[in-house]
Design an enzyme around this catalytic site. Structure first.
Site, PDB file in Angstrom:
ATOM      1  N   CYS A 128       0.818  -1.210   0.000  1.00  0.00           N
ATOM      2  CA  CYS A 128       0.000   0.000   0.000  1.00  0.00           C
ATOM      3  C   CYS A 128       0.855   1.264   0.000  1.00  0.00           C
ATOM      4  O   CYS A 128       1.760   1.419   0.818  1.00  0.00           O
ATOM      5  CB  CYS A 128      -0.914  -0.013   1.218  1.00  0.00           C
ATOM      6  SG  CYS A 128      -1.877   1.499   1.416  1.00  0.00           S
ATOM      7  N   GLU A 172      -6.372   3.517   8.629  1.00  0.00           N
ATOM      8  CA  GLU A 172      -7.087   2.351   9.152  1.00  0.00           C
ATOM      9  C   GLU A 172      -8.194   2.869  10.080  1.00  0.00           C
ATOM     10  O   GLU A 172      -7.914   3.370  11.175  1.00  0.00           O
ATOM     11  CB  GLU A 172      -6.089   1.447   9.910  1.00  0.00           C
ATOM     12  CG  GLU A 172      -6.707   0.384  10.783  1.00  0.00           C
ATOM     13  CD  GLU A 172      -7.742  -0.504  10.087  1.00  0.00           C
ATOM     14  OE1 GLU A 172      -7.484  -1.016   8.998  1.00  0.00           O
ATOM     15  OE2 GLU A 172      -8.844  -0.653  10.652  1.00  0.00           O
ATOM     16  N   HIS A 228      -6.948 -10.554   2.060  1.00  0.00           N
ATOM     17  CA  HIS A 228      -5.800 -10.585   1.136  1.00  0.00           C
ATOM     18  C   HIS A 228      -4.971 -11.869   1.111  1.00  0.00           C
ATOM     19  O   HIS A 228      -4.187 -12.078   0.188  1.00  0.00           O
ATOM     20  CB  HIS A 228      -4.841  -9.406   1.370  1.00  0.00           C
ATOM     21  CG  HIS A 228      -5.492  -8.055   1.336  1.00  0.00           C
ATOM     22  ND1 HIS A 228      -6.630  -7.796   0.631  1.00  0.00           N
ATOM     23  CD2 HIS A 228      -5.153  -6.886   1.937  1.00  0.00           C
ATOM     24  CE1 HIS A 228      -6.984  -6.515   0.791  1.00  0.00           C
ATOM     25  NE2 HIS A 228      -6.113  -5.946   1.587  1.00  0.00           N
ATOM     26  N   CYS A 345      -5.574   3.758  -3.172  1.00  0.00           N
ATOM     27  CA  CYS A 345      -5.461   4.824  -2.187  1.00  0.00           C
ATOM     28  C   CYS A 345      -4.013   5.286  -2.018  1.00  0.00           C
ATOM     29  O   CYS A 345      -3.086   4.515  -2.097  1.00  0.00           O
ATOM     30  CB  CYS A 345      -6.057   4.372  -0.856  1.00  0.00           C
ATOM     31  SG  CYS A 345      -4.991   3.437   0.200  1.00  0.00           S
TER      32      CYS A 345
END
Ligand code: SAH
Ligand code: SF4
Length: 357
Positions: A128, A172, A228, A345
């Site tokens: 990420c 988060e 994931h 993102c």
């Protein structure tokens, strides 16, 4: 210190701040129905109160810095907070409007807003981009609510037309549980945007104990789990805090979570080439989710400059999906909305930073 935003308050809380209390309802009308962000435009509020409010509060703590518009109608926003930090929010067109033969509107377009909950993120997932910048700070409830108001206003979306909210932007959400819960309640206010819990989905990388805490708050929201991986070794490589919140602990927490019996818990599965895109993984996933009313959303890993993982092949993605469906799981492939802009993102923000150097 920056001033609190009016979006920080539920109606009851604002009534405690503003006297006489019927003024709070009027203010809610201005900020959530007219999208006014300047106190002087609140025509039925006496000048003295307007000035008093302006000294204590701001309306909207956000400013649009940049917009990227995709050919499919997705709009990605880079927003600036009062302290100059930046976050992203995305306006997603989920359904096109429909007209009958006479050109009369039979179905309005449907939109979802993807919001951020933190500047950066502490979780540090290996795939990420948000994680790469580390963690800066939590967003306030007003900054979370402000993203939705800003995007609705910018798209001229009337207050009484409903949207869905997904907490899938930067950060988060469960790491900022208190402000998140507060924002969820502000969104639900009937005098405000009136977005029920059913229309809000909290996506988490799997902080098991916080899933329980969110469940205990009984806010009526949905959860999405960023799973994931199906074995702890790979999941810990991808999401380091899996060590303390392993797969089984997440599955157990999901089973305890209060969900609307007609709904399903969404499991997001980021598919990475040669890592988790094989049928053996699909098989394990079916086993893992047995007994849960689940829906799986497969996401293509979206590479960025310097990323160490690769985008999976379409045929592997489809084979994975077919296996799940054949074995009774509901499964969709996330259509790559905004693929021509900065889809995943953190990617718009990253592009901006690069330009500064
Ligand atoms: N922190 C929460 C919510 C926001 S993360 C969570 O992890 O669930 C935003 C979403 O973007 C997650 O579903 C994540 O899996 C996805 N994402 C992050 N990096 C990505 C990438 N490079 N390609 C595709 N999706 C990515
Ligand atoms: Fe944080 Fe979610 Fe990115 Fe992981 S995927 S680093 S939890 S924002």
């Amino acid at each position: 210190m920056s001033k609190p935003s009016l979006y920080d308050f539920t109606l009851k809380e604002l009534q405690e701040q503003v006297k006489p209390s019927f003024r709070a309802k009027q203010i809610f009308g201005w900020i959530y129905h007219q999208f006014v962000d300047d106190f002087s435009e609140m025509k039925n509020i006496p000048k003295t109160l307007q000035e008093e409010l302006a000294q204590k509060f701001v309306v909207n703590p956000l400013k649009i810095l940049k917009k990227e518009i995709s050919s499919d109608g997705t709009i990605k926003y880079l927003l600036e907070l009062q302290d100059g930090k930046t976050i992203e929010a995305v306006w997603l067109k989920m359904k096109e409007e429909q007209l009958d033969e006479e050109g009369v509107l039979t179905q309005e377009a449907k939109y979802t807003v993807c919001v951020s909950t933190q500047v950066g993120c502490k979780v540090g997932c290996a795939f990420c981009l948000t994680a790469k910048g580390g963690f800066t700070r939590d967003l306030t409830a007003g900054e979370i609510v402000g993203q939705v108001v800003t995007l609705k206003k910018d798209n001229d979306h009337k207050h009484n037309r409903k949207i869905n909210i997904v907490y899938m932007g930067m950060g988060e959400p469960l790491d900022n549980l208190e402000n998140l819960a507060h924002a969820i309640q502000v969104f639900q206010e009937n005098e405000g945007l009136a977005i029920s819990g059913k229309r809000q989905t909290v996506s988490t990388s799997g902080l098991s104990s916080k899933i329980d805490k969110l469940g205990a708050m009984d806010l009526g929201v949905h959860i999405a789990i960023s799973l994931h991986a199906v074995d702890d070794e790979l999941r810990t490589e991808l999401i380091p805090m899996n060590k303390a919140n392993n797969i089984q602990s997440i599955i157990d927490a999901v089973k305890r979570f209060p969900i609307d019996t007609r709904k399903r818990v969404m499991f997001e599965y980021l598919v990475i080439k040669n890592k988790n895109d094989d049928i053996a993984s699909a098989k394990k996933l079916v086993k893992l989710l047995s007994g849960i009313k689940a829906k799986v959303n497969l996401i293509y890993f979206n590479p960025y400059p310097g990323s160490t993982y690769d985008r999976p092949l379409k045929e592997d993605m489809v084979a994975f999906q077919e296996y799940l469906v054949k074995h009774g799981l509901l499964c969709t492939i996330r259509d790559s909305k905004g693929i021509d802009i900065s889809a995943a993102c953190g990617q718009l923000k990253e592009k901006e930073n690069k330009k500064d150097f």
